[in-house]
Write a protein that holds these residues in place. Structure first.
Motif: not given
Length: 331
Positions: A283-288
């Motif tokens: 979850a921390a790896t992805v930025a919308p």
């Protein structure tokens, strides 16, 4: 549970990369670029299973690289290990990067590992610490004095008009909530995964203040010396391609990663905990709206400016001059 925009972004990344594989021919065709040593902020723990899985998955081998992981005790350690030449790439937090730049070191950030901030400050409910201002005069644990836990704690203190002089900082070690439970500290700076493990081990009712609620600056970035940046472009491009592939694999295959962590991570003895840790880190790896590894330059600039306001660094830093997104896959 992830908020819906983050969940959608994570699921979209996983869906788009679920078919990721390394064709046998790719290994044979990859140019032999040699060894790449990554200086980490931690020991080989489950949240970096995508790196630890190299003997099983061969993401770096497919790019002609032999991956070596050099453990550390905080982002400052990772920076020191590239400055001494012991490693090529530092897996470090932005605060340690800013501080090294402030000292005149010539460095470049080349990949945003975790665009979501994962740091927090945790206290027992009984301590009555509900907001940053309540930390004044308190003893607060950090992983180490060179870790992102200390840097992010100082950012949180700044939100309340406090400085390091207003609290007592105590080094407690990585993922260590024992001093909090024993009353040796009033609160402890940690990460989301550290808090998860603490709760699984009986931490009990706690108050949690998340740094992202104040400034959602990236948790970790890859940093290299300027000399390495100039002289090893092919190696760095191959490294970032391999790393992005490994991150995409872990996003798409958390169950497989949790199983591999059983044999590869020093803290990976419980598969269910591994899975929860891996899902948090995914979850921390992805930025919308951003590709894996892409920077939010204005937000990094805001963070650097905040560090100067805190007095943690003395000189202004122009982030555009020390960030290079041109080595990212597809750039």
């Amino acid at each position: 549970m992830l908020q819906s925009p983050a969940r959608r972004a994570l699921m979209g990344a996983a869906a788009g990369l679920a078919a990721l594989s390394i064709a046998p021919g790719a290994r044979a065709q990859a140019a032999a670029l040699g060894k790449v040593t990554v200086a980490g902020w931690s020991k080989p723990i489950s949240e970096i299973t995508n790196l630890l899985a190299e003997p099983d998955k061969g993401f770096f081998k497919a790019q002609g690289l032999e991956l070596v992981y050099l453990p550390g005790a905080g982002g400052g350690d990772a920076i020191r290990n590239i400055l001494s030449g012991q490693a090529d790439v530092a897996f470090t937090d932005p605060g340690s990067f800013f501080m090294a730049l402030d000292k005149g070191e010539r460095l470049r950030a080349i990949y945003d590992i975790y665009p979501q901030n994962v740091f927090n400050v945790v206290s027992l409910k009984s301590a009555g610490i509900a907001r940053p201002a309540d930390l004044k005069g308190k003893r607060i644990g950090v992983y180490s004095l060179s870790s992102g836990t200390r840097q992010n704690l100082l950012v949180m203190l700044h939100q309340a008009g406090l400085t390091e002089a207003d609290v007592e900082i105590v080094v407690t070690g990585v993922l260590n909530f024992a001093p909090l439970l024993q009353g040796r500290v009033d609160a402890t700076a940690a990460t989301d995964t550290g808090l998860l493990v603490g709760r699984r081990r009986g931490l009990g009712e706690v108050n949690v203040m998340n740094v992202r609620d104040h400034i959602n600056v990236s948790s970790d970035v890859f940093v290299v010396r300027e000399q390495v940046h100039q002289q090893k472009q092919a190696m760095l491009k191959a490294f970032l391609k391999a790393y992005r592939d490994s991150a995409a694999w872990m996003i798409a295959n958390p169950e497989e990663a949790a199983t591999l962590a059983l044999k590869r991570a020093i803290d990976g003895t419980d598969r269910e905990v591994n899975l929860e840790v891996i899902r948090l880190r995914n979850a921390a790896t992805v930025a919308p709206g951003r590709a894996l590894g892409a920077f939010d330059l204005p937000l990094l600039q805001k963070a650097a400016d905040a560090y100067r306001e805190l007095g943690l660094i003395q000189r202004p830093i122009d982030m555009a001059s020390v960030v290079d997104a041109g080595l990212l896959p597809g750039a």
